[in-house]
Design an enzyme around this catalytic site. Structure first.
Site, PDB file in Angstrom:
ATOM      1  N   LYS A  96       4.194  -6.768   4.006  1.00 39.22           N
ATOM      2  CA  LYS A  96       4.004  -5.371   3.663  1.00 39.22           C
ATOM      3  C   LYS A  96       3.678  -4.619   4.946  1.00 39.22           C
ATOM      4  O   LYS A  96       3.209  -5.186   5.929  1.00 39.22           O
ATOM      5  CB  LYS A  96       2.900  -5.196   2.620  1.00 39.22           C
ATOM      6  CG  LYS A  96       1.518  -5.684   2.990  1.00 39.22           C
ATOM      7  CD  LYS A  96       0.688  -4.758   3.862  1.00 39.22           C
ATOM      8  CE  LYS A  96       0.603  -3.377   3.227  1.00 39.22           C
ATOM      9  NZ  LYS A  96      -0.115  -2.427   4.168  1.00 39.22           N
ATOM     10  N   THR A 105       0.865  -1.185   0.000  1.00 42.22           N
ATOM     11  CA  THR A 105       0.000   0.000   0.000  1.00 42.22           C
ATOM     12  C   THR A 105       0.900   1.233   0.000  1.00 42.22           C
ATOM     13  O   THR A 105       1.305   1.705  -1.052  1.00 42.22           O
ATOM     14  CB  THR A 105      -0.982  -0.009   1.192  1.00 42.22           C
ATOM     15  OG1 THR A 105      -0.256  -0.243   2.396  1.00 42.22           O
ATOM     16  CG2 THR A 105      -2.049  -1.068   1.010  1.00 42.22           C
ATOM     17  N   THR A 164      -1.246  -1.276   6.963  1.00 46.02           N
ATOM     18  CA  THR A 164      -1.327  -2.244   8.049  1.00 46.02           C
ATOM     19  C   THR A 164      -0.121  -3.131   7.840  1.00 46.02           C
ATOM     20  O   THR A 164       0.724  -2.846   7.004  1.00 46.02           O
ATOM     21  CB  THR A 164      -2.655  -3.041   7.958  1.00 46.02           C
ATOM     22  OG1 THR A 164      -2.800  -3.837   9.125  1.00 46.02           O
ATOM     23  CG2 THR A 164      -2.679  -3.937   6.748  1.00 46.02           C
ATOM     24  N   GLU A 178       6.595   4.928   6.840  1.00 51.01           N
ATOM     25  CA  GLU A 178       6.212   6.168   6.174  1.00 51.01           C
ATOM     26  C   GLU A 178       7.052   7.343   6.669  1.00 51.01           C
ATOM     27  O   GLU A 178       7.022   7.696   7.846  1.00 51.01           O
ATOM     28  CB  GLU A 178       4.729   6.433   6.416  1.00 51.01           C
ATOM     29  CG  GLU A 178       3.840   5.430   5.692  1.00 51.01           C
ATOM     30  CD  GLU A 178       2.381   5.495   6.071  1.00 51.01           C
ATOM     31  OE1 GLU A 178       1.588   4.757   5.471  1.00 51.01           O
ATOM     32  OE2 GLU A 178       2.025   6.291   6.979  1.00 51.01           O
ATOM     33  N   ASN A 191       0.312  11.752   5.986  1.00 48.86           N
ATOM     34  CA  ASN A 191      -0.856  11.306   6.752  1.00 48.86           C
ATOM     35  C   ASN A 191      -1.816  12.417   7.175  1.00 48.86           C
ATOM     36  O   ASN A 191      -2.780  12.138   7.893  1.00 48.86           O
ATOM     37  CB  ASN A 191      -0.386  10.553   8.007  1.00 48.86           C
ATOM     38  CG  ASN A 191       0.137   9.174   7.676  1.00 48.86           C
ATOM     39  OD1 ASN A 191      -0.619   8.256   7.410  1.00 48.86           O
ATOM     40  ND2 ASN A 191       1.464   9.037   7.684  1.00 48.86           N
TER      41      ASN A 191
END
Length: 400
Positions: free
Chosen positions: A134, A108, A170, A257, A385
């Site tokens: 992931k 993702t 996730t 991230e 985010n």
């Protein structure tokens, strides 16, 4: 192993139900949509995914496990999902190219695929263990075999010690092996491996609704079947599985991230494992500590503050804080017995400039320890985010 978040996704609930049988033939996964907080339709869609995969593969639907990752609160587009399952089934093969494609397909907000494979001699045969995973954001897994939240407990003996905007994250991990091993022994090995790996990482302190680690064993290696968890073969297999899981878990932190630095937080000298764990997590998830890591600032005051508000028993006058290279024994101490040392600031500053370093905290109150693999907090994480909405009328603006 499954998330212990009390709000868990439909595929997680389905998998918890199905793994009790001890038999699974396939895993079907989608990215871009978590199928979480989707009510009864979401459960029906998870079952429909398993049924579609079963038809494509010629296996029983109850032998198919399901995983999803992505935005929360949006129903799956089942026409597209069914078409995707049929297309993916046609591409199945044993080549490394297909393995790479699978690792990429589940991404993702990840920036790169995550995969590993190892071989070991076991029971007169060569056994292979391979895994893909992931995860980049919404990362602080706390998984158990049943999805129920256990009280804090130390890792079992032998455990490792220690996309685009709008596509939410996730952690999922899928491990396969050709080892011949009893289901109960495989579950025990996985519990041990996860305790020392995925359950010891944090990027942002958020536990996902979908965190899942699954392992399938085909038994085709031809080794003597591992039935006892007290056997040497089990110990060797469990150690290899722990290695695979830890390497995959560290890939998640490094690819978090906006992450610029990975920091291994090592707390020792606590009165209990629960205290050591609480202290390490308070430090690893402190916004002020994480931003100081990003800035390369050896700010022991923020670390001591996080220790103080943690649930752990802390005596200020006994705390030591220091830094080392990853896994290094040479520690540069910034604080001893609650007071700053005479080590030059430049020396401390140099210790926290690398992309990876260890933070050592000694509470000097007992004999228990804990490790957390953590990340810094950067402007890039906030930018990614912050949830900028171009069109408030879009349904995709809702959810997580």
């Amino acid at each position: 192993m499954f998330t212990t978040n009390q709000v868990c996704a439909a595929p997680v609930r389905l998998c918890i139900e199905r793994v009790r049988g001890g038999v699974a033939r396939a895993i079907v996964a989608n990215s871009g949509n978590a199928n979480a907080c989707t009510g009864r339709p979401g459960v029906a869609n998870a079952r429909a995914m398993a049924a579609a995969a079963a038809r494509a593969l010629g296996v029983e639907p109850e032998h198919v496990l399901v995983a999803s990752t992505g935005r929360i609160g949006v129903q799956l587009p089942m026409d597209r999902v069914r078409a995707g399952i049929a297309a993916a089934a046609r591409e199945l093969a044993t080549s490394s190219a297909q393995a790479d494609a699978a690792a990429e397909a589940i991404m993702t907000s990840d920036t790169r695929p995550k995969r590993i494979a190892v071989e070991l001699a076991l029971g007169g045969a060569t056994v292979r263990i391979g895994g893909i995973c992931k995860g980049a954001g919404m990362i602080q897994p706390g998984m158990s075999a049943t999805g129920r939240r256990p009280s804090a407990a130390p890792p079992p003996p032998g455990a490792a010690r220690a996309g685009g905007r709008g596509r939410h994250a996730t952690m999922l991990a899928f491990v396969t092996t050709d080892a011949a091993i009893a289901p109960a022994s495989l579950r025990a090995a996985l519990r041990r491996a996860v305790a020392g790996s995925f359950n010891r990482i944090t990027v942002d302190g958020d536990m996902s609704t979908n965190d899942t680690v699954l392992v399938l064993a085909s038994g085709r290696a031809g080794n003597a079947r591992i039935a006892s968890v007290r056997s040497r073969d089990f110990a060797a297999f469990a150690a290899a599985l722990e290695h695979v899981c830890l390497e995959l878990a560290l890939m998640i932190v490094r690819d978090g991230e906006g992450v610029n630095r990975m920091v291994t937080v090592r707390v020792a000298g606590a009165r209990s494992f629960a205290d050591a764990d609480a202290a390490a997590r308070a430090i690893a998830n402190s916004t002020l500590v994480k931003t100081s890591w990003h800035g390369g600032d050896p700010n022991w005051g923020r670390i001591l503050d996080a220790l103080g508000y943690s649930p752990a028993r802390v005596v200020e006058g006994r705390v030591d804080i220091g830094y080392s290279a990853p896994g290094g024994r040479a520690i540069v101490w910034s604080l001893r017995r609650g007071q700053p040392t005479r080590v030059l600031f430049e020396v401390l500053w140099r210790a926290v400039q690398p992309k990876e370093f260890d933070l050592h905290v000694r509470l000097n109150l007992g004999g228990h320890s804990a490790v957390i693999y953590a990340a810094d907090l950067t402007e890039a994480y906030v930018d990614f985010n912050k949830g900028t909405i171009a069109d408030p009328g879009e349904a995709s603006a809702l959810g997580g």
